[in-house]
Every structure is written in structure tokens, then in C-alpha cells.
Design a protein around this motif. Sequence first.
Motif, PDB file in Angstrom:
ATOM      1  N   THR A 165      45.001  38.583  51.999  1.00  0.00           N
ATOM      2  CA  THR A 165      45.028  38.106  53.380  1.00  0.00           C
ATOM      3  C   THR A 165      43.584  37.994  53.854  1.00  0.00           C
ATOM      4  OG1 THR A 165      45.011  40.312  54.367  1.00  0.00           O
ATOM      5  CG2 THR A 165      47.176  39.384  53.790  1.00  0.00           C
ATOM      6  N   ASN A 166      43.401  37.534  55.067  1.00  0.00           N
ATOM      7  CA  ASN A 166      42.053  37.470  55.636  1.00  0.00           C
ATOM      8  C   ASN A 166      41.410  38.846  55.700  1.00  0.00           C
ATOM      9  OD1 ASN A 166      41.855  34.664  56.108  1.00  0.00           O
ATOM     10  ND2 ASN A 166      43.076  34.861  57.957  1.00  0.00           N
ATOM     11  N   GLU A 167      42.224  39.880  55.828  1.00  0.00           N
ATOM     12  CA  GLU A 167      41.703  41.235  55.972  1.00  0.00           C
ATOM     13  C   GLU A 167      41.462  41.931  54.631  1.00  0.00           C
ATOM     14  OE1 GLU A 167      44.516  40.161  57.766  1.00  0.00           O
ATOM     15  OE2 GLU A 167      43.198  39.635  59.424  1.00  0.00           O
ATOM     16  N   SER A 168      41.892  41.337  53.529  1.00  0.00           N
ATOM     17  CA  SER A 168      41.729  41.966  52.210  1.00  0.00           C
ATOM     18  C   SER A 168      40.261  42.221  51.899  1.00  0.00           C
ATOM     19  CB  SER A 168      42.322  41.072  51.115  1.00  0.00           C
ATOM     20  OG  SER A 168      43.706  40.934  51.264  1.00  0.00           O
ATOM     21  N   ASN A 169      40.002  43.390  51.281  1.00  0.00           N
ATOM     22  CA  ASN A 169      38.643  43.732  50.890  1.00  0.00           C
ATOM     23  C   ASN A 169      38.675  44.566  49.614  1.00  0.00           C
ATOM     24  OD1 ASN A 169      38.931  46.551  51.572  1.00  0.00           O
ATOM     25  ND2 ASN A 169      38.716  45.958  53.710  1.00  0.00           N
ATOM     26  N   ALA A 170      37.501  44.895  49.106  1.00  0.00           N
ATOM     27  CA  ALA A 170      37.391  45.590  47.820  1.00  0.00           C
ATOM     28  C   ALA A 170      38.067  46.961  47.840  1.00  0.00           C
ATOM     29  CB  ALA A 170      35.924  45.724  47.425  1.00  0.00           C
ATOM     30  N   GLU A 171      38.099  47.611  48.979  1.00  0.00           N
ATOM     31  CA  GLU A 171      38.719  48.939  49.058  1.00  0.00           C
ATOM     32  C   GLU A 171      40.232  48.880  48.891  1.00  0.00           C
ATOM     33  OE1 GLU A 171      37.451  50.660  52.732  1.00  0.00           O
ATOM     34  OE2 GLU A 171      35.335  50.613  52.164  1.00  0.00           O
ATOM     35  N   GLN A 172      40.824  47.733  49.181  1.00  0.00           N
ATOM     36  CA  GLN A 172      42.283  47.598  49.133  1.00  0.00           C
ATOM     37  C   GLN A 172      42.803  47.121  47.782  1.00  0.00           C
ATOM     38  OE1 GLN A 172      42.653  44.810  52.311  1.00  0.00           O
ATOM     39  NE2 GLN A 172      42.878  46.396  53.876  1.00  0.00           N
ATOM     40  N   ILE A 173      41.930  46.579  46.948  1.00  0.00           N
ATOM     41  CA  ILE A 173      42.359  46.051  45.650  1.00  0.00           C
ATOM     42  C   ILE A 173      41.815  46.972  44.564  1.00  0.00           C
ATOM     43  CG2 ILE A 173      42.242  44.087  44.066  1.00  0.00           C
ATOM     44  CD1 ILE A 173      42.037  42.283  46.570  1.00  0.00           C
ATOM     45  N   GLU A 174      42.733  47.612  43.873  1.00  0.00           N
ATOM     46  CA  GLU A 174      42.411  48.707  42.964  1.00  0.00           C
ATOM     47  C   GLU A 174      41.314  48.378  41.949  1.00  0.00           C
ATOM     48  OE1 GLU A 174      44.663  51.473  39.651  1.00  0.00           O
ATOM     49  OE2 GLU A 174      45.855  50.325  41.081  1.00  0.00           O
ATOM     50  N   ASP A 175      41.379  47.237  41.317  1.00  0.00           N
ATOM     51  CA  ASP A 175      40.434  46.917  40.240  1.00  0.00           C
ATOM     52  C   ASP A 175      39.187  46.164  40.717  1.00  0.00           C
ATOM     53  OD1 ASP A 175      42.042  48.146  38.337  1.00  0.00           O
ATOM     54  OD2 ASP A 175      43.214  46.320  38.029  1.00  0.00           O
ATOM     55  N   TRP A 176      38.986  46.058  42.023  1.00  0.00           N
ATOM     56  CA  TRP A 176      37.848  45.295  42.546  1.00  0.00           C
ATOM     57  C   TRP A 176      36.605  46.173  42.516  1.00  0.00           C
ATOM     58  CZ3 TRP A 176      38.328  41.838  47.511  1.00  0.00           C
ATOM     59  CH2 TRP A 176      37.189  41.043  47.655  1.00  0.00           C
ATOM     60  N   ASP A 177      35.867  46.073  41.421  1.00  0.00           N
ATOM     61  CA  ASP A 177      34.616  46.812  41.265  1.00  0.00           C
ATOM     62  C   ASP A 177      33.472  45.796  41.176  1.00  0.00           C
ATOM     63  OD1 ASP A 177      34.798  45.717  38.702  1.00  0.00           O
ATOM     64  OD2 ASP A 177      35.373  47.611  37.771  1.00  0.00           O
ATOM     65  N   SER A 178      32.279  46.270  40.870  1.00  0.00           N
ATOM     66  CA  SER A 178      31.123  45.372  40.870  1.00  0.00           C
ATOM     67  C   SER A 178      31.243  44.274  39.809  1.00  0.00           C
ATOM     68  CB  SER A 178      29.827  46.158  40.688  1.00  0.00           C
ATOM     69  OG  SER A 178      29.873  46.914  39.493  1.00  0.00           O
ATOM     70  N   LEU A 179      31.788  44.594  38.652  1.00  0.00           N
ATOM     71  CA  LEU A 179      31.937  43.584  37.605  1.00  0.00           C
ATOM     72  C   LEU A 179      32.977  42.541  37.986  1.00  0.00           C
ATOM     73  CD1 LEU A 179      31.228  42.490  34.846  1.00  0.00           C
ATOM     74  CD2 LEU A 179      32.901  44.048  33.854  1.00  0.00           C
ATOM     75  N   SER A 180      34.108  42.990  38.501  1.00  0.00           N
ATOM     76  CA  SER A 180      35.134  42.023  38.902  1.00  0.00           C
ATOM     77  C   SER A 180      34.662  41.202  40.098  1.00  0.00           C
ATOM     78  CB  SER A 180      36.466  42.705  39.193  1.00  0.00           C
ATOM     79  OG  SER A 180      36.338  43.647  40.226  1.00  0.00           O
ATOM     80  N   HIS A 181      33.799  41.772  40.931  1.00  0.00           N
ATOM     81  CA  HIS A 181      33.236  41.029  42.059  1.00  0.00           C
ATOM     82  C   HIS A 181      32.406  39.855  41.552  1.00  0.00           C
ATOM     83  CE1 HIS A 181      31.939  40.450  46.202  1.00  0.00           C
ATOM     84  NE2 HIS A 181      30.715  40.282  45.739  1.00  0.00           N
ATOM     85  N   ILE A 182      31.599  40.091  40.534  1.00  0.00           N
ATOM     86  CA  ILE A 182      30.783  39.024  39.958  1.00  0.00           C
ATOM     87  C   ILE A 182      31.690  37.957  39.349  1.00  0.00           C
ATOM     88  CG2 ILE A 182      29.159  38.466  38.097  1.00  0.00           C
ATOM     89  CD1 ILE A 182      27.941  41.310  38.631  1.00  0.00           C
TER      90      ILE A 182
END
Length: 83
Positions: free
Chosen positions: A27-44
Motif C-alpha cells: 500500500t502507500n503506507e508500506s515500508n521496510a519495517e513491514q516487509i519481513e525480507d526487506w533488507d539492504s540487499l533486497s532494497h538495492i
Amino acid sequence: MTSKEEILNDLQLIFQDVFDDEDLVITNESNAEQIEDWDSLSHIRLVVAIEKRLNIKFSFAELRDLKNVGEMIDLIQGKIGVN
């Protein structure tokens, strides 16, 4: 692709692909804290996938201050020239 909803729908597919989770819903409010596997590597991987899919480029400074998906959509709209 012009509206926020259309961009969100496109990002939805990118997120599902990057995180290998077809049930992931953002959603518009989704962020890295809410998605379990969202770390620095997955961010890239996510940023690269978005840049490639939408044919845009982000600077580090632009990405550094984003707080959620909604802010990313606003940034993308600016990049593709949509107001």
C-alpha cells in the motif's frame, strides 16, 4: 502509466517478483519495517528492478529520504513527468 494507482499496481508486481512472494500486497503506507525480507540487499534489487521496469534513474539522495511506498510513487511521478 500515469496515475498513482497504476504506478502502485506496477510496483506491486515488482515487489512480488523481488521478494518472491505472489501474495505480498503493498500500500502507500508500506515500508521496510513491514516487509519481513526487506533488507539492504533486497532494497538495492528493488530499486534496480523499478529503474529497469520504468526506465528511470534514482539518485542516492532521492532514495535516502523516502519513508514509504507512497513517497516512492510521488518520486516516480516526478521522474516520468506526471503531475
